[in-house]
Motif scaffolding. Structure first.
Motif, PDB file in Angstrom:
ATOM      1  N   MET A   1      45.319  31.100  38.901  1.00  0.00           N
ATOM      2  CA  MET A   1      44.310  30.933  37.858  1.00  0.00           C
ATOM      3  C   MET A   1      43.713  32.285  37.468  1.00  0.00           C
ATOM      4  SD  MET A   1      41.312  28.098  37.882  1.00  0.00           S
ATOM      5  CE  MET A   1      40.073  29.064  38.694  1.00  0.00           C
ATOM      6  N   PHE A   2      43.391  32.425  36.206  1.00  0.00           N
ATOM      7  CA  PHE A   2      42.807  33.683  35.752  1.00  0.00           C
ATOM      8  C   PHE A   2      41.476  33.942  36.457  1.00  0.00           C
ATOM      9  CE2 PHE A   2      44.944  32.859  31.441  1.00  0.00           C
ATOM     10  CZ  PHE A   2      46.097  33.516  31.866  1.00  0.00           C
ATOM     11  N   ALA A   3      41.202  35.193  36.680  1.00  0.00           N
ATOM     12  CA  ALA A   3      39.911  35.655  37.196  1.00  0.00           C
ATOM     13  C   ALA A   3      39.560  35.141  38.594  1.00  0.00           C
ATOM     14  CB  ALA A   3      38.783  35.296  36.237  1.00  0.00           C
ATOM     15  N   GLU A   4      40.543  34.577  39.259  1.00  0.00           N
ATOM     16  CA  GLU A   4      40.250  34.074  40.599  1.00  0.00           C
ATOM     17  C   GLU A   4      40.001  35.222  41.580  1.00  0.00           C
ATOM     18  OE1 GLU A   4      43.231  31.415  41.872  1.00  0.00           O
ATOM     19  OE2 GLU A   4      41.807  30.199  43.018  1.00  0.00           O
ATOM     20  N   LYS A   5      40.804  36.271  41.422  1.00  0.00           N
ATOM     21  CA  LYS A   5      40.658  37.423  42.324  1.00  0.00           C
ATOM     22  C   LYS A   5      39.318  38.101  42.120  1.00  0.00           C
ATOM     23  CE  LYS A   5      45.548  38.329  42.518  1.00  0.00           C
ATOM     24  NZ  LYS A   5      46.444  38.546  41.373  1.00  0.00           N
ATOM     25  N   ALA A   6      38.935  38.222  40.856  1.00  0.00           N
ATOM     26  CA  ALA A   6      37.650  38.859  40.550  1.00  0.00           C
ATOM     27  C   ALA A   6      36.521  38.080  41.196  1.00  0.00           C
ATOM     28  CB  ALA A   6      37.449  38.935  39.053  1.00  0.00           C
ATOM     29  N   CYS A   7      36.655  36.756  41.152  1.00  0.00           N
ATOM     30  CA  CYS A   7      35.628  35.907  41.734  1.00  0.00           C
ATOM     31  C   CYS A   7      35.548  36.113  43.245  1.00  0.00           C
ATOM     32  CB  CYS A   7      35.938  34.456  41.391  1.00  0.00           C
ATOM     33  SG  CYS A   7      34.608  33.364  41.767  1.00  0.00           S
ATOM     34  N   SER A   8      36.701  36.282  43.877  1.00  0.00           N
ATOM     35  CA  SER A   8      36.652  36.462  45.327  1.00  0.00           C
ATOM     36  C   SER A   8      36.057  37.818  45.701  1.00  0.00           C
ATOM     37  CB  SER A   8      38.038  36.267  45.942  1.00  0.00           C
ATOM     38  OG  SER A   8      38.914  37.226  45.459  1.00  0.00           O
ATOM     39  N   LEU A   9      36.174  38.795  44.797  1.00  0.00           N
ATOM     40  CA  LEU A   9      35.499  40.079  45.021  1.00  0.00           C
ATOM     41  C   LEU A   9      33.985  39.855  45.133  1.00  0.00           C
ATOM     42  CD1 LEU A   9      36.622  42.947  42.595  1.00  0.00           C
ATOM     43  CD2 LEU A   9      36.598  42.969  45.074  1.00  0.00           C
ATOM     44  N   ILE A  10      33.461  39.093  44.152  1.00  0.00           N
ATOM     45  CA  ILE A  10      32.029  38.830  44.124  1.00  0.00           C
ATOM     46  C   ILE A  10      31.598  38.064  45.362  1.00  0.00           C
ATOM     47  CG2 ILE A  10      30.197  37.677  42.816  1.00  0.00           C
ATOM     48  CD1 ILE A  10      31.259  39.856  41.213  1.00  0.00           C
ATOM     49  N   LYS A  11      32.430  37.067  45.739  1.00  0.00           N
ATOM     50  CA  LYS A  11      32.079  36.258  46.911  1.00  0.00           C
ATOM     51  C   LYS A  11      32.003  37.123  48.150  1.00  0.00           C
ATOM     52  CE  LYS A  11      33.861  31.769  45.648  1.00  0.00           C
ATOM     53  NZ  LYS A  11      35.164  31.109  45.614  1.00  0.00           N
ATOM     54  N   GLU A  12      32.973  38.037  48.261  1.00  0.00           N
ATOM     55  CA  GLU A  12      33.004  38.913  49.427  1.00  0.00           C
ATOM     56  C   GLU A  12      31.707  39.699  49.546  1.00  0.00           C
ATOM     57  OE1 GLU A  12      36.588  41.474  49.917  1.00  0.00           O
ATOM     58  OE2 GLU A  12      35.068  43.035  50.013  1.00  0.00           O
ATOM     59  N   LEU A  13      31.219  40.174  48.390  1.00  0.00           N
ATOM     60  CA  LEU A  13      30.001  40.979  48.396  1.00  0.00           C
ATOM     61  C   LEU A  13      28.783  40.131  48.736  1.00  0.00           C
ATOM     62  CD1 LEU A  13      29.329  43.899  47.857  1.00  0.00           C
ATOM     63  CD2 LEU A  13      28.763  43.295  45.523  1.00  0.00           C
ATOM     64  N   SER A  14      28.746  38.918  48.171  1.00  0.00           N
ATOM     65  CA  SER A  14      27.537  38.127  48.379  1.00  0.00           C
ATOM     66  C   SER A  14      27.472  37.569  49.793  1.00  0.00           C
ATOM     67  CB  SER A  14      27.445  37.001  47.350  1.00  0.00           C
ATOM     68  OG  SER A  14      28.377  36.007  47.647  1.00  0.00           O
ATOM     69  N   ARG A  15      28.619  37.569  50.491  1.00  0.00           N
ATOM     70  CA  ARG A  15      28.592  37.094  51.880  1.00  0.00           C
ATOM     71  C   ARG A  15      27.830  38.062  52.783  1.00  0.00           C
ATOM     72  NH1 ARG A  15      33.592  34.364  51.380  1.00  0.00           N
ATOM     73  NH2 ARG A  15      34.738  36.285  51.638  1.00  0.00           N
ATOM     74  N   CYS A  16      27.949  39.364  52.542  1.00  0.00           N
ATOM     75  CA  CYS A  16      27.162  40.297  53.361  1.00  0.00           C
ATOM     76  C   CYS A  16      25.953  40.728  52.570  1.00  0.00           C
ATOM     77  CB  CYS A  16      27.918  41.544  53.772  1.00  0.00           C
ATOM     78  SG  CYS A  16      29.660  41.473  53.607  1.00  0.00           S
ATOM     79  N   GLU A  17      24.842  40.057  52.798  1.00  0.00           N
ATOM     80  CA  GLU A  17      23.665  40.378  52.025  1.00  0.00           C
ATOM     81  C   GLU A  17      23.046  41.707  52.446  1.00  0.00           C
ATOM     82  OE1 GLU A  17      21.039  37.126  52.211  1.00  0.00           O
ATOM     83  OE2 GLU A  17      22.118  36.006  50.679  1.00  0.00           O
ATOM     84  N   GLU A  18      23.030  41.944  53.752  1.00  0.00           N
ATOM     85  CA  GLU A  18      22.319  43.110  54.242  1.00  0.00           C
ATOM     86  C   GLU A  18      23.146  44.384  54.094  1.00  0.00           C
ATOM     87  OE1 GLU A  18      19.043  43.168  56.200  1.00  0.00           O
ATOM     88  OE2 GLU A  18      18.976  41.597  54.685  1.00  0.00           O
ATOM     89  N   GLY A  19      24.318  44.357  54.705  1.00  0.00           N
ATOM     90  CA  GLY A  19      25.108  45.582  54.764  1.00  0.00           C
ATOM     91  C   GLY A  19      26.012  45.753  53.566  1.00  0.00           C
TER      92      GLY A  19
END
Lengths: 198, 220
Positions: A1-19
């Protein structure tokens, strides 16, 4: 699906809130390739549509493809920029926490562009702070409203000798406790040398 | 300990030592102005006109106070109290300037555009010279970073400008009698309210942004 990889980039970032997670260069590259391919594809489709639109009353079957393609490019770009922007914001917070020198374990997680940005930010913030008043004001101090003049702190590491502004020299050992002026130890608290005992 | 007492006491030592006192407003007055400015900046969603003259006055006073404090004996009970007060003043200034920097960073592009418009119209700029320089450098650094991210496919970059929500609700206290404030809630049938001196209301920021800027009301 389009933009799925981009979305997982964002998810990766939002998983580590502090660091700050390591800069995911592979995924960023994949997203870039996807954008490039889609962009090329859109250009081709666009050219075909533009050519055929001269025939009156013809609803081109490529329209929906083109729409989805361009929406996907936009979404990809937004995700990509959001990923980078939010990393910079985290870095900015770290500049206020750690001062102009980053701890090495954080530095390894950055891309070279981010290291560049950090030193740029650091220098323009420094320039601004020096320009306040006659001889500058360090805005990184006095982060919390002062409640009392002296605070009790516990030393977390073997720091060695530490000189107070009135000339007294203290020997800071691990687990030793001190009763010090708040203004003197604020910086050491943010650096993690001291722990403030409330 | 009453805060006003300390402030007036501080003012006394300041006057004793400084014979050629050029400043017309007294220290308590400066402090009050600074507190108000700080609260306004803290609670308003958008950046307000800078009050660097107050900051600089207060910074000068702090420097004088600190030199005077050094003359006091370490065992003097008063010294601790004065030092505490000086620390609190310094926090006030730092917090005010920090708050402004935060707003500048987040709404950078929007603020720069407004400032450009203001210079073109011949109005006073909201940012101080140094803040403006900081804003430009910050904006440039973010744009550079975005551009190097999009290096692989130049020309399709489009960024969204983040601007503050000027419709957010704020608490305010009125300093004057003000009649006929239009409550701008986006509908056509606008309501009017009158404020008496000392009145406190919760209201959308946009309706009263002018009053905050000219000092008729202050945010709390």
């Amino acid at each position: 699906m389009f933009a799925e990889k981009a979305c997982s980039l964002i998810k990766e970032l939002s998983r580590c809130e502090e660091g700050l997670p390591p800069y995911n260069i592979e995924l960023v590259k994949e997203v870039c390739t996807e954008i490039k391919q889609l962009h090329e594809q859109n250009k081709e489709d666009g050219a075909i549509v533009a050519n055929e639109s001269e025939i009156a009353g013809n609803v081109n079957p490529l329209y929906p493809t083109l729409r989805i393609g361009s929406a996907a490019v936009k979404r990809n770009i937004r995700c990509l920029l959001a990923y980078h922007y939010n990393r910079l914001r985290t870095l900015r917070t770290m500049r206020w926490q750690f001062g102009s020198i980053l701890p090495p374990d954080i530095k390894t997680n950055l891309s070279s562009d981010e290291i560049d940005w950090f030193s740029k930010y650091s220098s323009c913030l420094g320039k601004y702070m020096r320009s306040i008043g006659e001889d500058g004001l360090n805005l990184c101090l006095d982060l919390r409203p002062p409640k009392s003049l002296y605070i009790e702190v516990k030393c977390l590491i073997d720091y060695g000798k530490f000189e107070l502004s009135d000339g007294t020299v203290l020997l800071l050992k691990k687990d030793s406790r001190h009763y010090l002026p708040r203004s003197e130890c604020e910086e050491l608290i943010t650096q993690g040398v001291f722990h403030h005992i409330v | 300990m009453d805060e006003i007492d300390i402030e007036s006491a501080l003012n006394e030592i300041e006057n004793e030592s400084d014979d050629e006192d050029e400043v017309q407003i007294s220290l308590p007055e400066i402090i009050q102005l600074m507190e108000e400015t700080w609260l306004n900046e803290k609670f308003s969603p958008e950046i307000l006109p800078n009050k660097m003259e107050i900051v600089e006055l207060l910074l000068d006073q702090i420097t004088t106070l600190e030199t005077n404090l050094k003359k006091l004996n370490n065992s003097d009970f008063k010294k601790g109290l004065y030092q505490m007060e000086v620390d609190r003043l310094r926090f006030l200034i730092s917090s005010y300037l920090r708050k402004r920097l935060e707003k500048i960073e987040i709404f950078c592009t929007a603020i720069l555009e407004q400032e450009k418009l203001r210079s073109q119209q011949g109005k006073d700029n909201y940012l101080s010279q140094n803040e403006l320089q900081f804003a430009q450098e910050y904006d440039q650094s973010i744009k550079d970073n975005f551009e190097s991210v999009m290096r692989f496919c130049p020309g399709i970059i489009e960024t969204q400008i983040i601007s503050p929500n000027i419709h957010s609700m704020v608490f305010l206290k009125s300093k004057e009698n003000i009649d006929g404030i239009v409550i701008d809630d986006g509908n056509d049938d606008n309501d009017l309210i009158d404020l008496t001196t000392g009145a406190q209301v919760l209201i959308g920021y946009k309706s009263i942004s002018n009053l905050v800027k000219n000092g008729d009301v202050h945010l709390i």
